[in-house]
Design a protein around this motif. Structure first.
Motif, mmCIF file in Angstrom:
data_model
loop_
_atom_site.group_PDB
_atom_site.id
_atom_site.type_symbol
_atom_site.label_atom_id
_atom_site.label_comp_id
_atom_site.label_asym_id
_atom_site.label_seq_id
_atom_site.Cartn_x
_atom_site.Cartn_y
_atom_site.Cartn_z
ATOM 1 N N VAL A 1 68.886 21.984 29.302
ATOM 2 C CA VAL A 1 70.181 22.058 29.961
ATOM 3 C C VAL A 1 70.187 21.236 31.246
ATOM 4 O O VAL A 1 71.114 20.472 31.500
ATOM 5 N N TYR B 1 71.313 16.367 33.415
ATOM 6 C CA TYR B 1 71.954 17.464 32.702
ATOM 7 C C TYR B 1 72.331 17.036 31.289
ATOM 8 O O TYR B 1 72.632 15.860 31.041
ATOM 9 N N SER C 1 77.096 18.535 27.932
ATOM 10 C CA SER C 1 78.020 19.664 27.812
ATOM 11 C C SER C 1 78.145 20.487 29.094
ATOM 12 O O SER C 1 79.083 21.284 29.213
ATOM 13 N N VAL C 2 77.226 20.317 30.041
ATOM 14 C CA VAL C 2 77.299 21.113 31.280
ATOM 15 C C VAL C 2 77.538 20.255 32.512
ATOM 16 O O VAL C 2 77.676 20.797 33.615
ATOM 17 N N ARG D 1 79.686 21.153 35.691
ATOM 18 C CA ARG D 1 79.847 22.611 35.757
ATOM 19 C C ARG D 1 78.576 23.306 36.260
ATOM 20 O O ARG D 1 78.660 24.318 36.939
ATOM 21 N N PHE D 2 77.435 22.787 35.889
ATOM 22 C CA PHE D 2 76.150 23.394 36.261
ATOM 23 C C PHE D 2 75.456 22.527 37.306
ATOM 24 O O PHE D 2 75.548 21.295 37.270
ATOM 25 N N MET E 1 75.895 28.084 37.636
ATOM 26 C CA MET E 1 76.726 27.830 36.471
ATOM 27 C C MET E 1 78.162 28.234 36.788
ATOM 28 O O MET E 1 78.426 29.418 37.053
ATOM 29 N N LEU F 1 82.187 28.853 33.296
ATOM 30 C CA LEU F 1 81.438 29.186 32.086
ATOM 31 C C LEU F 1 82.359 29.329 30.886
ATOM 32 O O LEU F 1 83.507 29.791 30.989
ATOM 33 N N ASP G 1 78.517 28.689 26.228
ATOM 34 C CA ASP G 1 77.343 28.726 27.115
ATOM 35 C C ASP G 1 76.498 29.970 26.878
ATOM 36 O O ASP G 1 75.414 30.103 27.458
#
Length: 117
Positions: free
Chosen positions: A48, A59, A62-63, A66-67, A82, A85, A89
Motif C-alpha cells: 500500500v 503508494y 488506489s490510495v 488519500r493515504f 488513511m 476511506l 479499503d
C-alpha cells in the motif's frame, strides 16, 4: 528479536479516517525500509505504502492522495494516515520491515480495518 506491533485498526464509515501505527523494536529503525501492506478477503497481499530508509515515499495508485505514510525514527514508529476511506479499503493491514543490507523481511500480526456503513 524483531517485533512489529500494529495498532489503530477498527470500524469506520465510508469517508472517515483512521491512523495506523506500527511500533518496531529489535532493529536499526533508521536503516530499515518500513512498509504497509494489506490483504483483503480472497485477494493477494499488496503493498500500500512504502517509506524507504532514505528516499521518497510511494503508494499504490488506489490510495494516492488519500493515504500518507510517515515515520518517526526517534520513536521507532511508522504511521499510515488513511483519509476518505472506501469500502474497498477493508482489509487486514500489515506492517513490514525490510532490511536492505540483509534482504530480510519482518512482519507484524496485522490490524483489521473495516470500512462500512
Amino acid at each position: 528479536q524483531v517485533q512489529l506491533v500494529e495498532s489503530g485498526g477498527g470500524l469506520v464509515q465510508p469517508g472517515g479516517s483512521l491512523r495506523l501505527s506500527c511500533a518496531a523494536s529489535g532493529l536499526i529503525f533508521s536503516l530499515t525500509n518500513m512498509n504497509w501492506y494489506r490483504q483483503a478477503p480472497g485477494k493477494q497481499r499488496e503493498l500500500v505504502a512504502a517509506s524507504p530508509s532514505s528516499g521518497l515515499t510511494n503508494y499504490v495508485d488506489s490510495v494516492k492522495g488519500r493515504f500518507t505514510i510517515s515515520r518517526d525514527n526517534a520513536k521507532n514508529t511508522v504511521y499510515l494516515q488513511m483519509n476518505s476511506l472506501k469500502p474497498e479499503d477493508t482489509a487486514v493491514y500489515y506492517c513490514n520491515a525490510y532490511i536492505p543490507q540483509t534482504a530480510v523481511n519482518f512482519w507484524g500480526k496485522g490490524t483489521l480495518v473495516t470500512v462500512s456503513s
